[in-house]
Design a protein around this motif. Structure first.
Motif, short mmCIF file in Angstrom:
data_model
loop_
_atom_site.label_atom_id
_atom_site.label_comp_id
_atom_site.label_asym_id
_atom_site.label_seq_id
_atom_site.Cartn_x
_atom_site.Cartn_y
_atom_site.Cartn_z
N UNK A 67 31.93 24.85 59.54
CA UNK A 67 31.23 26.14 59.76
C UNK A 67 30.40 26.86 58.40
N UNK A 68 30.72 26.08 57.39
CA UNK A 68 30.07 26.29 56.03
C UNK A 68 30.23 27.76 55.46
N UNK A 69 31.69 27.84 55.15
CA UNK A 69 31.98 29.36 54.39
C UNK A 69 31.26 29.37 53.37
N UNK A 70 30.83 30.81 53.08
CA UNK A 70 29.76 31.14 52.12
C UNK A 70 30.36 30.74 50.65
N UNK A 71 29.43 29.85 50.14
CA UNK A 71 29.64 29.66 48.58
C UNK A 71 30.27 31.07 47.90
N UNK A 72 31.03 31.06 46.97
CA UNK A 72 31.43 32.03 46.12
C UNK A 72 32.58 32.86 46.62
N UNK B 142 35.82 22.69 47.91
CA UNK B 142 36.22 22.46 46.65
C UNK B 142 35.96 23.91 45.97
N UNK B 143 37.01 24.29 45.01
CA UNK B 143 36.97 25.61 44.30
C UNK B 143 37.14 25.31 42.83
N UNK B 144 36.54 26.30 42.18
CA UNK B 144 36.45 26.12 40.68
C UNK B 144 37.97 26.73 40.26
N UNK B 145 38.18 26.69 38.83
CA UNK B 145 39.23 27.28 38.26
C UNK B 145 39.62 28.66 38.55
N UNK B 146 38.65 29.63 39.05
CA UNK B 146 38.95 30.77 39.27
C UNK B 146 39.11 31.02 40.86
N UNK B 147 39.39 29.86 41.30
CA UNK B 147 39.33 29.95 43.01
C UNK B 147 38.32 30.20 43.81
N UNK C 7 32.85 26.24 45.40
CA UNK C 7 31.45 26.00 44.65
C UNK C 7 30.96 24.72 45.77
N UNK C 8 31.70 24.29 46.66
CA UNK C 8 31.27 23.09 47.49
C UNK C 8 31.97 23.20 48.89
N UNK D 173 25.65 22.45 40.53
CA UNK D 173 26.03 21.94 41.98
C UNK D 173 24.93 22.48 42.76
N UNK D 174 24.44 21.63 43.63
CA UNK D 174 23.36 21.43 44.61
C UNK D 174 23.80 22.65 45.77
N UNK D 175 23.28 23.90 45.82
CA UNK D 175 23.69 24.60 47.09
C UNK D 175 23.17 24.06 48.30
N UNK D 176 22.39 23.30 48.41
CA UNK D 176 22.02 22.79 49.65
C UNK D 176 23.13 21.60 49.93
N UNK D 177 23.91 22.12 50.78
CA UNK D 177 25.05 21.01 50.99
C UNK D 177 25.05 20.69 52.47
N UNK D 178 25.40 19.60 53.01
CA UNK D 178 25.52 18.99 54.33
C UNK D 178 26.92 19.59 54.97
#
Length: 184
Positions: free
Chosen positions: A7-12, A127-132, A135-136, A169-174
């Protein structure tokens, strides 16, 4: 074989908190107990899905390669075990043991965590960064069962490397493609 995309949860998006039972240790674990100091990879998966079986060796390699670099790794199964008993916790334990998974494999009995993450398929990678912060989200790579493309983990590995080495990190993710989560 049905093919359901992520479903591609929004980045951020901030990683939704949870507490689930780990089928390997028998302990109840919280997200905050499992995050890595550099980031955290959460995978929605199950035991019987041919898409998961197709990539599990690479998933385990990724866990082994990146754990030492500060990445947390969490697998979660949210399938309805009433209709799919092969995904029950005791079989999750067997699957993890057989595939040498050295990271938590959590059981989402109520399916609330899958709903919180807007997970749709197995495997589904977050994939989450150190601040949760997300990012992917998306595919491991372009390989699928029977498409002839070797499993490389390239898309996910590129994202993890970007996170670890502070690269864009490329925001255009499949989206990932897999079996749909078996909802109650």
């Amino acid at each position: 074989m049905a093919q359901t995309p992520s479903n591609m949860l929004p980045l951020g998006t901030i990683a939704p908190d949870f507490e689930l039972k780990d089928t390997l240790s028998g302990n109840s674990l919280k997200l905050k107990d499992l995050t890595g100091n550099k980031g955290t990879l959460i995978i929605f998966m199950c035991n019987h899905c041919p898409f998961v079986i197709h990539v599990i060796d690479e998933v385990v390699r990724i866990a082994n390669d990146y754990r030492v670099q500060g990445m947390g790794m969490i697998a979660i199964s949210s399938n309805d075990v009433g209709k799919y008993p092969q995904d029950a916790p005791e079989w999750m334990y067997e699957f993890a043991f057989k595939n040498k998974m050295d990271f938590p494999y959590l059981y989402d009995e109520t399916q609330q965590v899958a709903k919180d993450y807007d997970a749709a398929c197995t495997p589904d990678f977050y994939l989450f960064d150190a601040q949760n912060q997300l990012v992917y989200r998306g595919q491991l790579d372009d390989s699928r069962p029977m498409n002839g493309i070797p499993v490389s983990g390239s898309d996910l590995r590129n994202a993890i490397d970007g996170l670890l080495y502070n690269r864009k990190i490329n925001a255009n993710q499949k989206p990932s493609i897999g079996c749909n989560i078996k909802w109650k």
